[in-house]
Design a protein around this motif. Structure first.
Motif, PDB file in Angstrom:
ATOM      1  N   ILE A 191      -2.572   8.522   5.396  1.00  0.00           N
ATOM      2  CA  ILE A 191      -3.299   8.968   4.204  1.00  0.00           C
ATOM      3  C   ILE A 191      -4.758   8.516   4.296  1.00  0.00           C
ATOM      4  O   ILE A 191      -5.097   7.572   4.998  1.00  0.00           O
ATOM      5  N   GLN A 192      -5.603   9.250   3.592  1.00  0.00           N
ATOM      6  CA  GLN A 192      -6.970   8.806   3.323  1.00  0.00           C
ATOM      7  C   GLN A 192      -7.191   8.926   1.830  1.00  0.00           C
ATOM      8  O   GLN A 192      -6.680   9.856   1.190  1.00  0.00           O
ATOM      9  N   CYS A 193      -7.903   7.992   1.243  1.00  0.00           N
ATOM     10  CA  CYS A 193      -8.150   8.043  -0.197  1.00  0.00           C
ATOM     11  C   CYS A 193      -9.552   7.531  -0.505  1.00  0.00           C
ATOM     12  O   CYS A 193     -10.106   6.696   0.214  1.00  0.00           O
ATOM     13  N   ASP A 194     -10.098   8.059  -1.572  1.00  0.00           N
ATOM     14  CA  ASP A 194     -11.439   7.679  -2.011  1.00  0.00           C
ATOM     15  C   ASP A 194     -11.561   8.060  -3.470  1.00  0.00           C
ATOM     16  O   ASP A 194     -10.778   8.865  -3.990  1.00  0.00           O
ATOM     17  N   GLU A 195     -12.525   7.488  -4.146  1.00  0.00           N
ATOM     18  CA  GLU A 195     -12.745   7.837  -5.547  1.00  0.00           C
ATOM     19  C   GLU A 195     -14.213   8.073  -5.808  1.00  0.00           C
ATOM     20  O   GLU A 195     -15.086   7.536  -5.120  1.00  0.00           O
ATOM     21  N   THR A 196     -14.481   8.922  -6.815  1.00  0.00           N
ATOM     22  CA  THR A 196     -15.843   9.250  -7.195  1.00  0.00           C
ATOM     23  C   THR A 196     -15.901   9.439  -8.696  1.00  0.00           C
ATOM     24  O   THR A 196     -14.860   9.578  -9.358  1.00  0.00           O
TER      25      THR A 196
ATOM     26  N   ALA B  71     -18.437  14.180 -16.022  1.00  0.00           N
ATOM     27  CA  ALA B  71     -18.003  13.685 -17.326  1.00  0.00           C
ATOM     28  C   ALA B  71     -17.801  12.172 -17.334  1.00  0.00           C
ATOM     29  O   ALA B  71     -17.158  11.643 -18.246  1.00  0.00           O
ATOM     30  N   GLN B  72     -18.338  11.478 -16.308  1.00  0.00           N
ATOM     31  CA  GLN B  72     -18.206  10.027 -16.174  1.00  0.00           C
ATOM     32  C   GLN B  72     -16.746   9.597 -16.034  1.00  0.00           C
ATOM     33  O   GLN B  72     -16.372   8.484 -16.405  1.00  0.00           O
ATOM     34  N   CYS B  73     -15.926  10.495 -15.498  1.00  0.00           N
ATOM     35  CA  CYS B  73     -14.518  10.194 -15.243  1.00  0.00           C
ATOM     36  C   CYS B  73     -14.347   9.902 -13.757  1.00  0.00           C
ATOM     37  O   CYS B  73     -14.838  10.648 -12.910  1.00  0.00           O
ATOM     38  N   SER B  74     -13.652   8.824 -13.447  1.00  0.00           N
ATOM     39  CA  SER B  74     -13.410   8.476 -12.049  1.00  0.00           C
ATOM     40  C   SER B  74     -12.221   9.276 -11.533  1.00  0.00           C
ATOM     41  O   SER B  74     -11.144   9.265 -12.126  1.00  0.00           O
ATOM     42  N   GLN B  75     -12.434   9.995 -10.419  1.00  0.00           N
ATOM     43  CA  GLN B  75     -11.386  10.822  -9.830  1.00  0.00           C
ATOM     44  C   GLN B  75     -10.924  10.191  -8.518  1.00  0.00           C
ATOM     45  O   GLN B  75     -11.725   9.973  -7.612  1.00  0.00           O
ATOM     46  N   LEU B  76      -9.642   9.884  -8.431  1.00  0.00           N
ATOM     47  CA  LEU B  76      -9.053   9.333  -7.214  1.00  0.00           C
ATOM     48  C   LEU B  76      -8.402  10.465  -6.423  1.00  0.00           C
ATOM     49  O   LEU B  76      -7.578  11.213  -6.955  1.00  0.00           O
TER      50      LEU B  76
ATOM     51  N   TRP C  81       7.454   4.393   2.405  1.00  0.00           N
ATOM     52  CA  TRP C  81       6.402   3.509   2.902  1.00  0.00           C
ATOM     53  C   TRP C  81       6.614   3.211   4.390  1.00  0.00           C
ATOM     54  O   TRP C  81       5.654   2.974   5.122  1.00  0.00           O
ATOM     55  N   GLU C  82       7.860   3.248   4.855  1.00  0.00           N
ATOM     56  CA  GLU C  82       8.145   2.954   6.256  1.00  0.00           C
ATOM     57  C   GLU C  82       7.593   4.041   7.178  1.00  0.00           C
ATOM     58  O   GLU C  82       7.293   3.777   8.346  1.00  0.00           O
ATOM     59  N   SER C  83       7.463   5.262   6.662  1.00  0.00           N
ATOM     60  CA  SER C  83       6.935   6.358   7.480  1.00  0.00           C
ATOM     61  C   SER C  83       5.408   6.380   7.498  1.00  0.00           C
ATOM     62  O   SER C  83       4.809   7.092   8.309  1.00  0.00           O
ATOM     63  N   LEU C  84       4.790   5.617   6.613  1.00  0.00           N
ATOM     64  CA  LEU C  84       3.328   5.565   6.554  1.00  0.00           C
ATOM     65  C   LEU C  84       2.800   4.719   7.712  1.00  0.00           C
ATOM     66  O   LEU C  84       3.205   3.563   7.877  1.00  0.00           O
ATOM     67  N   VAL C  85       1.907   5.298   8.513  1.00  0.00           N
ATOM     68  CA  VAL C  85       1.406   4.578   9.687  1.00  0.00           C
ATOM     69  C   VAL C  85      -0.071   4.227   9.601  1.00  0.00           C
ATOM     70  O   VAL C  85      -0.553   3.360  10.339  1.00  0.00           O
ATOM     71  N   GLY C  86      -0.822   4.890   8.711  1.00  0.00           N
ATOM     72  CA  GLY C  86      -2.258   4.632   8.669  1.00  0.00           C
ATOM     73  C   GLY C  86      -2.861   4.901   7.310  1.00  0.00           C
ATOM     74  O   GLY C  86      -2.411   5.790   6.574  1.00  0.00           O
ATOM     75  N   VAL C  87      -3.897   4.127   6.969  1.00  0.00           N
ATOM     76  CA  VAL C  87      -4.653   4.306   5.730  1.00  0.00           C
ATOM     77  C   VAL C  87      -6.132   4.273   6.081  1.00  0.00           C
ATOM     78  O   VAL C  87      -6.602   3.327   6.727  1.00  0.00           O
ATOM     79  N   CYS C  88      -6.851   5.310   5.680  1.00  0.00           N
ATOM     80  CA  CYS C  88      -8.295   5.371   5.930  1.00  0.00           C
ATOM     81  C   CYS C  88      -9.036   5.358   4.596  1.00  0.00           C
ATOM     82  O   CYS C  88      -8.725   6.150   3.700  1.00  0.00           O
ATOM     83  N   THR C  89      -9.993   4.447   4.458  1.00  0.00           N
ATOM     84  CA  THR C  89     -10.776   4.326   3.224  1.00  0.00           C
ATOM     85  C   THR C  89     -12.231   4.065   3.584  1.00  0.00           C
ATOM     86  O   THR C  89     -12.581   3.896   4.750  1.00  0.00           O
ATOM     87  N   ASP C  90     -13.070   4.030   2.547  1.00  0.00           N
ATOM     88  CA  ASP C  90     -14.447   3.596   2.760  1.00  0.00           C
ATOM     89  C   ASP C  90     -14.482   2.066   2.775  1.00  0.00           C
ATOM     90  O   ASP C  90     -13.440   1.416   2.733  1.00  0.00           O
ATOM     91  N   GLY C  91     -15.678   1.505   2.823  1.00  0.00           N
ATOM     92  CA  GLY C  91     -15.786   0.055   2.950  1.00  0.00           C
ATOM     93  C   GLY C  91     -15.910  -0.689   1.643  1.00  0.00           C
ATOM     94  O   GLY C  91     -16.287  -1.866   1.636  1.00  0.00           O
ATOM     95  N   ALA C  92     -15.579  -0.057   0.517  1.00  0.00           N
ATOM     96  CA  ALA C  92     -15.710  -0.712  -0.790  1.00  0.00           C
ATOM     97  C   ALA C  92     -14.770  -1.913  -0.890  1.00  0.00           C
ATOM     98  O   ALA C  92     -13.653  -1.874  -0.350  1.00  0.00           O
ATOM     99  N   PRO C  93     -15.201  -2.975  -1.568  1.00  0.00           N
ATOM    100  CA  PRO C  93     -14.346  -4.170  -1.706  1.00  0.00           C
ATOM    101  C   PRO C  93     -12.989  -3.857  -2.321  1.00  0.00           C
ATOM    102  O   PRO C  93     -11.983  -4.470  -1.951  1.00  0.00           O
ATOM    103  N   ALA C  94     -12.956  -2.910  -3.271  1.00  0.00           N
ATOM    104  CA  ALA C  94     -11.686  -2.562  -3.906  1.00  0.00           C
ATOM    105  C   ALA C  94     -10.710  -1.978  -2.893  1.00  0.00           C
ATOM    106  O   ALA C  94      -9.490  -2.083  -3.057  1.00  0.00           O
ATOM    107  N   MET C  95     -11.245  -1.364  -1.849  1.00  0.00           N
ATOM    108  CA  MET C  95     -10.387  -0.734  -0.843  1.00  0.00           C
ATOM    109  C   MET C  95     -10.017  -1.695   0.287  1.00  0.00           C
ATOM    110  O   MET C  95      -8.863  -1.769   0.710  1.00  0.00           O
ATOM    111  N   ARG C  96     -10.987  -2.447   0.779  1.00  0.00           N
ATOM    112  CA  ARG C  96     -10.764  -3.211   2.000  1.00  0.00           C
ATOM    113  C   ARG C  96     -10.898  -4.722   1.805  1.00  0.00           C
ATOM    114  O   ARG C  96     -11.070  -5.469   2.777  1.00  0.00           O
ATOM    115  N   GLY C  97     -10.842  -5.188   0.564  1.00  0.00           N
ATOM    116  CA  GLY C  97     -10.904  -6.622   0.314  1.00  0.00           C
ATOM    117  C   GLY C  97      -9.784  -7.365   1.039  1.00  0.00           C
ATOM    118  O   GLY C  97      -8.625  -6.925   1.035  1.00  0.00           O
ATOM    119  N   LEU C  98     -10.096  -8.492   1.663  1.00  0.00           N
ATOM    120  CA  LEU C  98      -9.123  -9.199   2.505  1.00  0.00           C
ATOM    121  C   LEU C  98      -7.972  -9.784   1.699  1.00  0.00           C
ATOM    122  O   LEU C  98      -6.830  -9.823   2.147  1.00  0.00           O
TER     123      LEU C  98
END
Length: 550
Positions: free
Chosen positions: A145-150, A154-159, A205-222
């Protein structure tokens, strides 16, 4: 033609004389046409497309609708409403009747054109696509999967979330959902939405092999990032920081002297483009000089590589730009633009940004696997070494504009040192943002061509199966005729262990390109005039059409 008063009296007479009200042509004076619903005619407004009941087909009610809903149109002549009528489906039904017959025209006339009906059908189509896609994802041995939000108008966050999975004989990419985030966009909130989606649609979840996101802390925080929470569900998931974002970040390095030249170029463009008068005067100057272009281009601060287009256009119009500041008495800009070495440095900046933009374009696109992404970056890093070696020898043939600018002179020692420093810094930044590219290239060698690898290049648990594949003459012939993904999908059931390892990598996303293109589509679908629109269905259909027809 009857007068308005006489027409209304005639309309009232005909309306009262029948139990089931019939449409009269003069109802167009109130902006209504007839719409067939079964055996009954109902009036439909040609302005807002609203339909009334058969009982509402009375002059008083039609006139009341016109005066209350469209008061500005009360005094419009009959011709105005006739024109509006032509834009409505009624005109198309006449053509349908001629081609397909009256029965077909009557059936089509029962289709409502109201906003709610159209939206309902869009959502139904979207839901059908979603059901089919989810069936394919569940049937796939692995998916990523890949996911991102903007934030929309209307100032609504779309995931947004896309999936890449095995379907039939190939690998597909499809949109999963577009979900409005009603409050926070923290890692926990994002994970809860995706986790609920997995549970509702029985995705493993066992079939999920990869996740691609941007570098935002909410996405890739350690510690508490979204990726960390995903790995709690499946520790074997591989995470990828969007390669487009990393390439953009790695490109943001310039020596101080080159940065000064870049800032002067930006000031010149801003001076020409900042005011309407200056833009018009510059356009006239370009016309007088018979230039190919008549305007400079702005850049976007948040997109570093957009400076490439701005610099390229400035360099093309450098003769016009040399004249314009002087004619507008901007002595400081004129002197800086004519300073020693400015044009040569500008030429180099144009060339290097052009090369960076070319790499960025190669990284964009649908159905590009992560091996292609890594190959593109690896190639560019090798080119940086080559260019540095050439510049050390005073050879600038790799930089087209700079080579032309120095046709009658040698490369200045100061500029030479700046270029070498810049190329070295670029290489260091690319190594910093792509630290494991060489290791992965070696580890994934068997995927690119299993027939040119040694048994030691693959994991021990698949070595025996790998040897069977390597000496399979039929598979070798298929490898020559098929693309990489189709080959590994075909041999998944023949050589499951080695093919499964290959598909784990080939199904991974290398970038969030699909999300970014969907965000661009979102801007055109959800505007300030339609700011309450739920866009999930529209985006789903738009994405599905793109994948088929583009």
């Amino acid at each position: 033609m009857l007068s308005m008063c006489g027409t209304i009296q005639n309309i009232k007479y005909f309306a009262m004389s029948a139990k089931k009200r019939k449409y009269i042509e003069d109802y167009i004076l109130f902006g209504f046409v007839s719409l067939q619903r079964g055996d009954t005619e109902v009036p439909q407004c040609v302005i807002c497309y609203k339909t009334l009941s058969n009982d509402g087909m009375r002059p008083s009610r039609l006139e009341r609708h016109l005066r209350t809903s469209h008061p500005a149109l009360v005094d419009k002549p009959k011709a105005f409403f006739e024109t509006k009528k032509d834009t409505l489906k009624r005109a198309k039904l006449d053509d349908t009747e001629l081609v397909l017959g009256k029965d077909s025209a009557n059936k089509l006339s029962q289709i409502s054109l109201s906003n709610d009906t159209v939206k309902k059908r869009i959502d139904e189509l979207s839901q059908d696509i979603k059901v089919q896609t989810l069936d394919q994802v569940r049937a796939s041995p692995v998916f990523a999967i890949q996911c991102d939000e903007t934030t929309d108008v209307a100032q609504c966050s779309q995931l947004l979330m896309y999936a890449r999975f095995v379907s039939g004989n190939n690998i597909k990419e499809e949109i999963m959902f577009c979900h409005p985030m009603e409050s926070f966009t923290t890692a926990e909130a994002i994970f809860d939405v995706i986790s609920d989606f997995f549970q509702e649609n029985q995705l493993s979840w066992e079939s999920l092999v990869g996740v691609c996101t941007d570098g935002a802390p909410a996405m890739r925080g350690l510690r508490s990032g979204f990726v960390t929470k995903v790995k709690e569900k499946n520790p074997s998931v591989m995470s990828t920081h969007c390669i487009l974002h990393r390439e953009d970040l790695a490109s943001r390095t310039l020596p101080v002297e080159m940065m000064d030249v870049l800032n002067v170029a930006i000031k010149i463009v801003n001076f020409v483009k900042a005011g309407a008068l200056n833009s018009r005067l510059f356009k006239l100057l370009c016309k007088d000089m018979e230039s190919e272009h008549e305007a400079l281009l702005f850049h976007t601060n948040v997109r570093w590589l957009s400076k490439g287009n701005m610099l390229g256009r400035l360099y093309e119009l450098r003769e016009e730009v040399e004249i314009f500041p002087d004619s507008q008495q901007k002595v400081d800009l004129y002197d800086k633009f004519h300073s020693e070495g400015f044009h040569a440095t500008l030429a180099y900046l144009v060339d290097i940004f052009e090369a960076l933009n070319a790499v960025n374009l190669k990284l964009q696109g649908k159905n590009i696997n992560i091996l292609v992404h890594h190959g593109t970056i690896h190639t560019f890093m090798a080119k940086l070494d080559l260019w540095k070696c050439r510049v050390l020898q005073g050879n600038v043939a790799s930089f087209r504009n700079l080579d032309t600018a120095l046709a009658d002179s040698n490369l200045d020692s100061e500029l030479k040192e700046q270029i070498i420093t810049h190329l070295s810094d670029l290489k260091s930044e690319f190594v910093r943002y792509f630290p494991d590219i060489d290791d992965k290239r070696e580890a994934w060698k068997f995927i690119r061509n299993p027939f040119q690898c040694e048994v030691a290049d693959v994991a021990e648990e698949v070595q025996e199966e790998f040897l069977e594949l390597k000496f399979d003459s039929t598979a070798k012939e298929d490898f020559k005729d098929m693309d990489l993904e189709t080959f590994w999908v075909k041999y998944l059931h023949v050589y499951p262990l080695i093919s499964h390892q290959a598909l784990r990598i080939l199904t991974m996303f290398g970038s969030t390109y699909m999300c970014e293109t969907a965000f661009s589509t979102l801007v055109s679908i959800k505007t300030k005039y339609r700011n309450r629109l739920n866009v999930e269905g529209d985006l789903s259909i738009h994405s599905y059409q793109l994948l088929i027809y583009v």
